[in-house]
Scaffold this active site. Structure first.
Site, PDB file in Angstrom:
ATOM      1  N   ASP A  67       0.802  -1.153  -0.095  1.00 47.28           N
ATOM      2  CA  ASP A  67      -0.010  -0.071  -0.171  1.00 47.28           C
ATOM      3  C   ASP A  67       1.099   1.442  -0.065  1.00 47.28           C
ATOM      4  O   ASP A  67       2.375   1.319   0.216  1.00 47.28           O
ATOM      5  CB  ASP A  67      -0.863   0.066   1.259  1.00 47.28           C
ATOM      6  CG  ASP A  67      -0.329  -0.393   2.590  1.00 47.28           C
ATOM      7  OD1 ASP A  67       0.960  -0.498   2.479  1.00 47.28           O
ATOM      8  OD2 ASP A  67      -0.956  -1.035   3.361  1.00 47.28           O
ATOM      9  N   ASN A 137      -7.201  -2.173  14.507  1.00 47.38           N
ATOM     10  CA  ASN A 137      -8.625  -2.621  14.213  1.00 47.38           C
ATOM     11  C   ASN A 137      -8.795  -3.876  13.279  1.00 47.38           C
ATOM     12  O   ASN A 137      -9.719  -4.154  12.713  1.00 47.38           O
ATOM     13  CB  ASN A 137      -9.553  -1.444  13.229  1.00 47.38           C
ATOM     14  CG  ASN A 137      -8.740  -1.215  12.224  1.00 47.38           C
ATOM     15  OD1 ASN A 137      -7.768  -1.691  11.655  1.00 47.38           O
ATOM     16  ND2 ASN A 137      -9.105  -0.115  11.422  1.00 47.38           N
ATOM     17  N   HIS A 139      -6.991  -4.398  10.577  1.00 50.91           N
ATOM     18  CA  HIS A 139      -6.786  -4.453   9.147  1.00 50.91           C
ATOM     19  C   HIS A 139      -5.408  -4.985   8.669  1.00 50.91           C
ATOM     20  O   HIS A 139      -4.471  -5.120   9.450  1.00 50.91           O
ATOM     21  CB  HIS A 139      -6.773  -2.978   8.430  1.00 50.91           C
ATOM     22  CG  HIS A 139      -5.563  -2.017   8.848  1.00 50.91           C
ATOM     23  ND1 HIS A 139      -5.845  -0.696   8.893  1.00 50.91           N
ATOM     24  CD2 HIS A 139      -4.511  -2.191   9.260  1.00 50.91           C
ATOM     25  CE1 HIS A 139      -4.755  -0.092   9.350  1.00 50.91           C
ATOM     26  NE2 HIS A 139      -3.802  -1.324   9.446  1.00 50.91           N
ATOM     27  N   GLU A 144      -9.629  -1.904   5.446  1.00 50.01           N
ATOM     28  CA  GLU A 144     -10.287  -1.317   6.986  1.00 50.01           C
ATOM     29  C   GLU A 144     -11.394  -2.448   7.108  1.00 50.01           C
ATOM     30  O   GLU A 144     -11.936  -3.074   6.066  1.00 50.01           O
ATOM     31  CB  GLU A 144     -10.713   0.104   6.605  1.00 50.01           C
ATOM     32  CG  GLU A 144      -9.401   0.826   6.468  1.00 50.01           C
ATOM     33  CD  GLU A 144      -8.810   1.288   7.534  1.00 50.01           C
ATOM     34  OE1 GLU A 144      -8.448   0.312   8.414  1.00 50.01           O
ATOM     35  OE2 GLU A 144      -8.338   2.231   7.766  1.00 50.01           O
TER      36      GLU A 144
HETATM   37  C1  F6R Z   1       1.561  -1.182   6.066  1.00 44.11           C
HETATM   38  C2  F6R Z   1       0.105  -1.723   6.275  1.00 44.11           C
HETATM   39  C3  F6R Z   1      -0.534  -1.902   7.594  1.00 44.11           C
HETATM   40  C4  F6R Z   1       0.509  -2.077   8.889  1.00 44.11           C
HETATM   41  C5  F6R Z   1      -0.309  -2.069  10.101  1.00 44.11           C
HETATM   42  C6  F6R Z   1       0.478  -2.240  11.174  1.00 44.11           C
HETATM   43  O1  F6R Z   1       1.886  -1.249   4.703  1.00 44.11           O
HETATM   44  O2  F6R Z   1      -0.151  -2.632   5.356  1.00 44.11           O
HETATM   45  O3  F6R Z   1      -1.383  -2.907   7.586  1.00 44.11           O
HETATM   46  O4  F6R Z   1       1.080  -3.430   8.739  1.00 44.11           O
HETATM   47  O5  F6R Z   1      -1.073  -1.052  10.144  1.00 44.11           O
HETATM   48  O6  F6R Z   1       1.172  -1.223  11.633  1.00 44.11           O
HETATM   49  P1  F6R Z   1       2.249  -1.015  12.796  1.00 44.11           P
HETATM   50  O7  F6R Z   1       3.343  -1.992  12.536  1.00 44.11           O
HETATM   51  O8  F6R Z   1       2.848   0.352  12.595  1.00 44.11           O
HETATM   52  O9  F6R Z   1       1.647  -1.232  13.873  1.00 44.11           O
END
Ligand code: F6R
Length: 264
Positions: A67, A137, A139, A144
């Site tokens: 992403d 959450n 994701h 989401e």
């Molecule tokens: C980032 C992504 C997100 C993160 C997730 C956890 O490329 O796809 O799904 O993996 O938000 O982020 P952290 O590791 O910062 O808690």
């Protein structure tokens, strides 16, 4: 699904690095699906160390990131392009021509652009190993809650929770991106193997929901229960809400004894 419980973040990072390195050694031309986020930093450090000290070779690998924030240029300090350069690409020998990250500054026909990202993944013969983090959450990527399990790469509106979680990385006067381009759940589920990393107590609830809760689009990581080859690497703090922790430990012991290839 395999659940590897590690005592702390350092061990988790070492284990994740070991699994990725082993995938690259077994298939030097592997296609890796990559994630950003604070959880993955230790794993990238470990991979950089293995490249520097042991010559782990990424020259034939192709990569596809999950992403990118919409509106952020590749050199923006909070862009995922920049994250990837600083934490990984600048320190290893991945061929720049084989690096794919959605372009946050794209401004034309998004549907066509996202289709072209999907096409590029197919042309690379699909993703061999997909790395994931997990949001509070639930994701994965920026899928989401309520994202369709059939979704493909697309423009996604971020929830307030995700915006709040990531606000700390942006300067006070800066506006947080409201949208991202993300691979879909359907895209992620087509990866041959998936590795999800989770650390810290803030993730404990959602990790338990993803692994032991019902399969629901309200916790998109729960879709991984449908995938035949998923490994969760979780530290103690992120695993405290799992009810079957003792069982996962026994599965690990037996897997190491009878089918060790599953752990390589
Ligand atoms: C980032 C992504 C997100 C993160 C997730 C956890 O490329 O796809 O799904 O993996 O938000 O982020 P952290 O590791 O910062 O808690």
């Amino acid at each position: 699904m395999l659940v590897l419980l590690k005592s702390n973040y350092e061990e988790l990072s070492r284990e994740a690095g070991r699994i990725v390195a082993s995938a690259v050694r077994n298939n030097p031309a592997a296609t890796l699906g990559l994630a950003t986020g604070s959880t993955t930093i230790g794993m990238y450090k470990e991979l950089v160390r293995m490249h520097t000290e042991n010559g782990l070779d990424f020259s034939k690998v192709a990569t596809f990131n999950l992403d990118e924030y919409l509106g952020l240029a590749a050199d923006h300090p909070q862009s995922f392009h920049r994250f990837m350069r600083e934490n990984f690409f600048d320190h290893v020998n991945v061929d720049p021509a084989k690096i794919h990250i959605p372009d946050g500054t794209f401004g034309g026909d998004y549907e066509e652009y996202c289709l072209s990202y999907e096409r590029a993944i197919r042309e690379a013969r699909g993703i061999d190993l997909q790395i994931l983090g997990i949001g509070r959450n639930g994701h994965i990527g920026f899928n989401e809650p309520t994202s369709s399990f059939g979704s493909r790469t697309r423009l996604k509106v971020l929830t307030n929770e995700t915006i709040e979680d990531n606000r700390k990385f942006f300067s006070a006067e800066e506006e947080m991106p409201q949208c991202a381009i993300t691979m879909g759940i359907g895209t992620i589920l087509e990866a041959k193997r998936i590795l999800l990393l989770a650390t810290g107590s803030a993730k404990a609830e959602t990790v338990a929901e993803a692994i032991e809760g019902p399969i629901t689009a309200s916790v998109t990581a729960s879709c991984l229960q449908l995938h035949p080859d998923v490994t969760f690497v979780i530290d103690e703090a992120a695993g405290v809400r799992l009810k079957q922790r003792d069982y996962y430990r026994r599965v690990m012991e037996m897997t190491a004894r009878f089918t060790p290839n599953r752990l390589s």
